[in-house]
Design a protein around this motif. Structure first.
Motif, mmCIF file in Angstrom:
data_model
loop_
_atom_site.group_PDB
_atom_site.id
_atom_site.type_symbol
_atom_site.label_atom_id
_atom_site.label_comp_id
_atom_site.label_asym_id
_atom_site.label_seq_id
_atom_site.Cartn_x
_atom_site.Cartn_y
_atom_site.Cartn_z
ATOM 1 N N LEU A 196 -5.909 1.900 2.985
ATOM 2 C CA LEU A 196 -3.984 1.905 3.169
ATOM 3 C C LEU A 196 -3.101 1.704 1.897
ATOM 4 C CD1 LEU A 196 -4.746 0.057 6.814
ATOM 5 C CD2 LEU A 196 -4.057 2.559 5.707
ATOM 6 N N ALA A 197 -2.462 2.337 1.897
ATOM 7 C CA ALA A 197 -0.947 1.133 0.753
ATOM 8 C C ALA A 197 0.258 0.669 1.494
ATOM 9 C CB ALA A 197 -0.698 2.503 0.325
ATOM 10 N N LEU A 198 0.497 0.648 1.178
ATOM 11 C CA LEU A 198 2.037 -0.355 1.311
ATOM 12 C C LEU A 198 3.364 0.211 0.423
ATOM 13 C CD1 LEU A 198 0.594 -3.951 0.276
ATOM 14 C CD2 LEU A 198 1.807 -2.870 3.019
ATOM 15 N N THR A 199 4.672 0.173 1.566
ATOM 16 C CA THR A 199 5.306 1.389 0.712
ATOM 17 C C THR A 199 6.021 0.721 -0.684
ATOM 18 O OG1 THR A 199 6.841 -0.048 2.531
ATOM 19 C CG2 THR A 199 6.407 1.521 2.766
ATOM 20 N N ASP A 200 6.369 -0.470 -0.790
ATOM 21 C CA ASP A 200 6.169 -1.493 -2.242
ATOM 22 C C ASP A 200 5.311 -2.897 -2.450
ATOM 23 O OD1 ASP A 200 7.881 -2.496 -4.056
ATOM 24 O OD2 ASP A 200 9.780 -2.568 -3.239
ATOM 25 N N PRO A 201 4.061 -2.115 -2.745
ATOM 26 C CA PRO A 201 2.801 -3.051 -3.358
ATOM 27 C C PRO A 201 3.418 -4.397 -4.450
ATOM 28 C CG PRO A 201 3.083 -1.153 -4.102
ATOM 29 C CD PRO A 201 3.627 -1.110 -3.440
ATOM 30 N N GLU A 202 4.679 -3.942 -5.018
ATOM 31 C CA GLU A 202 5.334 -4.939 -5.595
ATOM 32 C C GLU A 202 5.448 -6.555 -5.261
ATOM 33 O OE1 GLU A 202 7.711 -3.523 -9.131
ATOM 34 O OE2 GLU A 202 5.542 -3.157 -10.071
ATOM 35 N N CYS A 203 6.501 -5.956 -4.074
ATOM 36 C CA CYS A 203 7.658 -6.749 -3.727
ATOM 37 C C CYS A 203 6.674 -7.185 -2.394
ATOM 38 C CB CYS A 203 8.909 -6.306 -3.327
ATOM 39 S SG CYS A 203 9.641 -5.911 -4.243
ATOM 40 N N MET A 204 5.417 -6.659 -1.830
ATOM 41 C CA MET A 204 5.309 -6.769 -0.498
ATOM 42 C C MET A 204 3.309 -7.547 -1.236
ATOM 43 S SD MET A 204 6.050 -3.536 1.733
ATOM 44 C CE MET A 204 7.377 -3.224 1.739
ATOM 45 N N THR B 18 -2.510 -9.859 3.670
ATOM 46 C CA THR B 18 -3.783 -9.615 4.314
ATOM 47 C C THR B 18 -3.904 -8.908 5.016
ATOM 48 O OG1 THR B 18 -4.374 -12.826 3.860
ATOM 49 C CG2 THR B 18 -5.381 -11.581 5.412
ATOM 50 N N TRP B 19 -5.721 -8.117 5.062
ATOM 51 C CA TRP B 19 -5.256 -6.778 5.594
ATOM 52 C C TRP B 19 -6.427 -7.275 7.717
ATOM 53 C CZ3 TRP B 19 -3.036 -2.421 5.295
ATOM 54 C CH2 TRP B 19 -2.459 -2.556 4.184
ATOM 55 N N SER B 20 -6.414 -6.350 8.315
ATOM 56 C CA SER B 20 -7.315 -6.670 9.249
ATOM 57 C C SER B 20 -7.028 -5.729 10.683
ATOM 58 C CB SER B 20 -7.046 -8.119 10.120
ATOM 59 O OG SER B 20 -5.451 -8.328 10.850
ATOM 60 N N ILE B 21 -7.983 -5.683 11.085
ATOM 61 C CA ILE B 21 -7.747 -4.485 12.003
ATOM 62 C C ILE B 21 -7.639 -5.435 13.655
ATOM 63 C CG2 ILE B 21 -9.058 -2.620 13.449
ATOM 64 C CD1 ILE B 21 -10.135 -2.137 10.998
ATOM 65 N N THR B 22 -6.470 -4.201 14.820
ATOM 66 C CA THR B 22 -6.058 -5.334 15.855
ATOM 67 C C THR B 22 -6.270 -4.447 16.556
ATOM 68 O OG1 THR B 22 -3.549 -4.194 15.287
ATOM 69 C CG2 THR B 22 -4.203 -6.229 15.019
#
Length: 340
Positions: free
Chosen positions: A321-329, A333-337
């Motif tokens: 998985l990736a974030l749209t703006d990893p520098e600002c985000m 913490t990743w988790s599965i819901t």
């Protein structure tokens, strides 16, 4: 036997009268004393004289000198310091402007006579004494040179003025030059002396050294992540006295630039607290100001993941998985819901 004399002159004379006939002669002597007349002084015309040079009057004369005998000359009236010699010539060493009246007296055994005349001394056009170039400190009230004329007595009453003076500079009736709030730079001007007889001027230059800048405090700021940061335009407490300054960065995040007006630009802010220090400098000194910019972390936004398939009984390798703006985000913490 009548004795006569057409033009007696003063003095004592021994006279001998002689009588003669055919029978002989005889004589008789006597003393004739001729008393002198009172002197009559010849009129003296009024005169003009230059200021600043000693005045010497004309040599007076007696109309009836042969009938007067020896006379003594004296000064009856004249300006302070005037003297008279044995010939009746007056001398005035310290000539000042105006109309001066002289009265002299000739005194003989038969009386005395006076003669008066006026000497008019005109004002001279003023000559302003040279004024040296000088300097002043910006922002501090300045008392400059005192303008003067080379011969104040012969110049008389002087009216002073300035030509080419900057705003706020003045000259008083005594020639004192002052400036309430000097500004940095070089000013060339002239002090002008004016009288009824003319005018003159003297030029000089005032170099005003700038004051060291005093930078106004900049408050800490916040800035969104992901958008370029432009800092505030810095100001100086003593902008006029400091004059032009050069702005520079002392410390700041990588990639920060500063323009001629001291505004910083940070093209790629990242979350956290970033410190900025800038400096204003000129010939008078320098000053720095610092502030902190806090860049807040942005809530994470996950890049959309396409639906996937996997064979039954096979191991599912998963996806990254990736974030749209990893520098600002940051700090995620990743988790599965939800899942099998």
């Amino acid at each position: 036997g009548q004795i006569s004399w057409d033009a007696p002159t003063t003095g004592t004379f021994a006279v001998q009268a002689i009588a003669t006939n055919d029978a002989g002669s005889d004589s008789a002597g006597f003393e004739l004393v001729v008393d002198p007349f009172g002197p009559v002084v010849v009129a003296i015309d009024d005169q003009d004289a230059p200021c600043g040079a000693p005045y010497q009057g004309p040599t007076p004369s007696i109309e009836n000198a042969e009938s007067v005998g020896t006379v003594t000359w004296s000064l009856v009236a004249g300006p302070s310091g005037t003297t008279i010699d044995s010939n009746g010539v007056v001398s005035w060493p310290d000539v000042t402007p105006g109309a001066a009246i002289f009265t002299i007296q000739a005194t003989g055994a038969g009386g005395a006579d006076q003669e008066s005349w006026t000497v008019t001394v005109a004002l001279d056009a003023p000559t302003v004494t040279a004024i040296d170039d000088t300097s002043a400190a910006a922002g501090t009230p300045w008392t400059g040179p005192i303008a003067s004329v080379s011969d104040p007595i012969c110049a008389g009453t002087v009216t002073w003025s300035l030509v080419g003076a900057p705003s706020g500079m003045s000259i008083d009736s005594l020639g004192q030059i002052s400036w309430d709030a000097p500004v940095p730079g070089s000013v060339s001007l002239s002090a002008v002396a004016t009288t009824d007889a003319g005018s003159d001027s003297a030029g000089f230059t005032v170099v005003v050294d700038p004051a060291a800048p005093i930078v106004i405090t900049i408050s800490d700021e916040e800035s969104p992540c992901g958008a370029p940061y432009t800092g505030p335009a810095p100001g100086l407490e003593n902008e006029v006295a400091a004059g032009p300054v050069t702005w520079s960065i002392v410390s700041a995040p990588t990639g920060t630039t500063i323009d001629a007006s001291g505004v910083v630009s940070w093209s790629d802010p990242t979350p956290g607290a970033a410190g900025f220090t800038i400096e204003a400098s000129n010939a008078g000194g320098s000053d720095q100001v610092s502030w902190t910019v806090t860049v807040d972390t942005v809530a994470p936004v996950i890049v959309a993941v396409d639906d996937q398939s996997v064979g039954c009984g096979a191991v599912y390798p998963g996806v990254t998985l990736a974030l749209t703006d990893p520098e600002c985000m940051t700090g995620v913490t990743w988790s599965i819901t939800d899942g099998p």
